[in-house]
Enzyme design. Structure first.
Site, short mmCIF file in Angstrom:
data_model
loop_
_atom_site.label_atom_id
_atom_site.label_comp_id
_atom_site.label_asym_id
_atom_site.label_seq_id
_atom_site.Cartn_x
_atom_site.Cartn_y
_atom_site.Cartn_z
N HIS A 194 0.87 -1.19 0.00
CA HIS A 194 0.00 0.00 0.00
C HIS A 194 0.90 1.24 0.00
O HIS A 194 2.01 1.20 0.53
CB HIS A 194 -0.84 -0.06 1.28
N LYS A 250 -10.64 -0.64 10.26
CA LYS A 250 -10.77 -1.86 9.46
C LYS A 250 -11.11 -3.06 10.33
O LYS A 250 -11.39 -4.14 9.85
CB LYS A 250 -9.50 -2.11 8.65
N CYS A 293 -4.71 2.45 -3.73
CA CYS A 293 -3.46 2.96 -3.12
C CYS A 293 -2.32 1.97 -3.30
O CYS A 293 -1.51 1.76 -2.38
CB CYS A 293 -3.64 3.29 -1.65
N ASP A 351 2.81 -4.56 8.10
CA ASP A 351 1.58 -3.77 7.95
C ASP A 351 0.41 -4.75 8.09
O ASP A 351 0.11 -5.51 7.17
CB ASP A 351 1.61 -3.10 6.57
N GLN A 358 -4.87 -5.38 7.00
CA GLN A 358 -5.86 -6.31 6.45
C GLN A 358 -5.81 -7.67 7.13
O GLN A 358 -6.65 -8.53 6.86
CB GLN A 358 -5.66 -6.49 4.93
N1 PMP Z 1 -1.99 -0.75 4.61
C1 PMP Z 1 -2.95 -1.49 4.06
C2 PMP Z 1 -2.65 -2.88 3.62
C3 PMP Z 1 -4.24 -0.96 3.92
O1 PMP Z 1 -5.21 -1.70 3.37
C4 PMP Z 1 -4.48 0.37 4.35
C5 PMP Z 1 -5.85 1.00 4.17
N2 PMP Z 1 -6.39 0.83 2.89
C6 PMP Z 1 -3.44 1.09 4.91
C7 PMP Z 1 -2.22 0.50 5.04
C8 PMP Z 1 -3.63 2.48 5.42
O2 PMP Z 1 -4.54 2.50 6.47
P1 PMP Z 1 -5.15 3.89 7.00
O3 PMP Z 1 -5.62 4.62 5.79
O4 PMP Z 1 -6.26 3.47 7.91
O5 PMP Z 1 -4.04 4.59 7.72
#
Ligand code: PMP
Length: 404
Positions: free
Chosen positions: A122, A225, A362, A199, A202
């Site tokens: 991401h 999430k 993203c 990270d 998910q």
């Molecule tokens: N890493 C992953 C794998 C994600 O799916 C996301 C959110 N789409 C993020 C980081 C970023 O999370 P946040 O926008 O809640 O900070």
């Protein structure tokens, strides 16, 4: 399509007041809907128990401080942290990774050091490291993916060198649903003397996570999430790392003693929590953890695995649909329809009351690697069931009819 799921449905949709009957919400990887106990905890915190934390001498503030710190202990227990002091409350995974980059990265890395990422990260696990490069001349390497979209740890092993000081990888891909073998990634990173940041955005909503058993050094996730509130998240770091890290933001709550002659800082985690925190966010996350724990992360994982299997087999049977990611992806299925833009897929599905995400998620480097601009993505949560998969498949049949 087949009509039987291989696991018992969780039957939790009634807990989610924002999911009306007949609406297939398949965008949990972006953000999860909130169960009533989380909404109740947040409402109670504002409507009944509200006060500041850490400062007040009156009883209400002391109770709120107790609840806030109880949330930290709950998080520590939930992810198997060694101690509650290893849990830093942040705004979300994005802030957590930026904090590690700006604090740990700026002090522990030096020119010539290397960071290992992967092709499926991401943006929030790419750009903070690129911003760090403005201050410290580190090199970034990118581990490739296997043909079915998993981080290729064999290839990564061959790329790692003693110059690598950090490996930062997603536990579960937000696009492909592919799951990382974190234990192996940790062994590979540690084998060359690098730390491993995971990270877990998910992963935490989809499978049991024990950071000490996984062997990583940092683990980050966002509350929203995990069926909790937005604007709140967690950085877990091993105490030995957090102790080395200077604060990035200064202000109230993060100090030991302030004077114009020089200021000293509090120990972790307070050192990284400048200002009045998102008090109610912590209480909401506590309720969310209680909620998923009561269902059981193993049961959630099995439930989503069954939904993924059903979805992949039904979509795969439709002509001209390309499925991305591995067969056993965790709760997330990305796909594309030949000749149809994913945004059009999303719009047509919305007309059928099916909410999916369409876009680059993203993860633009991954899109480039896949040779697409965007994908359509269905992602599952505890509230989804067979009827949602059927609605998605009916919607995709309509897409096929419309586009001939
Ligand atoms: N890493 C992953 C794998 C994600 O799916 C996301 C959110 N789409 C993020 C980081 C970023 O999370 P946040 O926008 O809640 O900070």
């Amino acid at each position: 399509m087949s009509t039987l799921l291989s696991t018992r449905p969780l039957d939790t949709v009634a807990d989610f007041p924002a999911i009306p009957a007949g609406w297939a919400y398949l965008d949990t990887a972006a953000t999860a809907q909130k169960p009533q106990p989380v909404i109740d905890a947040i409402t109670r915190a504002y409507a009944q128990d509200y006060a500041t934390v850490h400062r007040g001498v009156y009883q209400r503030s002391a109770s709120m401080t107790y609840a806030f710190e109880a949330a930290r202990e709950r998080v520590a227990r939930f992810i198997g942290a060694g101690a509650a002091d290893e849990i830093v409350f942040v705004r979300g995974a994005t802030e957590a990774i930026n904090l590690v980059a700006q604090s740990w990265g700026r002090t522990q890395l030096k020119s010539g050091d290397r960071i290992m990422l992967s092709m499926l990260e991401h943006h929030s696990n790419i750009v903070p490291w690129q911003i760090l490069q403005r201050d410290v001349d580190v090199a970034i390497d990118v581990a490739p993916l296997t043909a079915d979209g998993q981080i290729d740890l064999d290839a990564m092993a061959a790329m790692l060198t003693p110059r690598h000081k950090l490996v930062a990888l997603a536990h579960v891909s937000n696009v492909l649903g592919s799951m990382l073998d974190v234990e192996r990634a940790a062994a590979l990173a540690h084998g060359v003397g690098a730390a491993l940041l995971v990270d877990g955005c998910q992963a935490v909503p989809r499978m049991p996570v024990d950071v000490q058993a996984l062997g990583c050094d940092f683990y980050v996730f966002s509350a929203h999430k995990l069926y909790g509130p937005t604007g709140f998240g967690v950085l877990w770091g091993k105490a030995e790392h957090l102790e080395l890290m200077p604060p990035v933001q200064g202000g109230g709550a993060m100090i030991d003693k302030v004077s114009f002659a020089g200021t000293t800082f509090a120990a972790p985690p307070a050192r990284f929590e400048a200002g009045t925190p998102h008090i109610v966010g912590a209480l909401g996350l506590h309720a969310a953890i209680d909620y998923v724990d009561a269902i059981g992360l193993d049961a959630i994982h099995a439930h989503e695995a069954a939904l993924v299997a059903e979805t992949r087999s039904a979509l795969g049977a439709l002509n001209s649909i390309r499925l991305f990611g591995p067969e056993n992806s965790a709760g997330i299925v990305s796909f594309a329809v030949e000749g149809v833009h994913p945004h059009d897929v999303g719009t047509i599905l919305d007309e059928s009351r099916v909410a999916i995400r369409a876009g680059h998620h993203c993860a633009q480097p991954l899109m480039e690697h896949l040779g697409v601009e965007a994908t359509a993505r269905a992602s599952f949560g505890v509230y989804n069931g067979k009827q949602d998969v059927e609605a998605l498949v009916r919607g995709m049949e309509r897409v096929a009819r419309i586009f001939g």
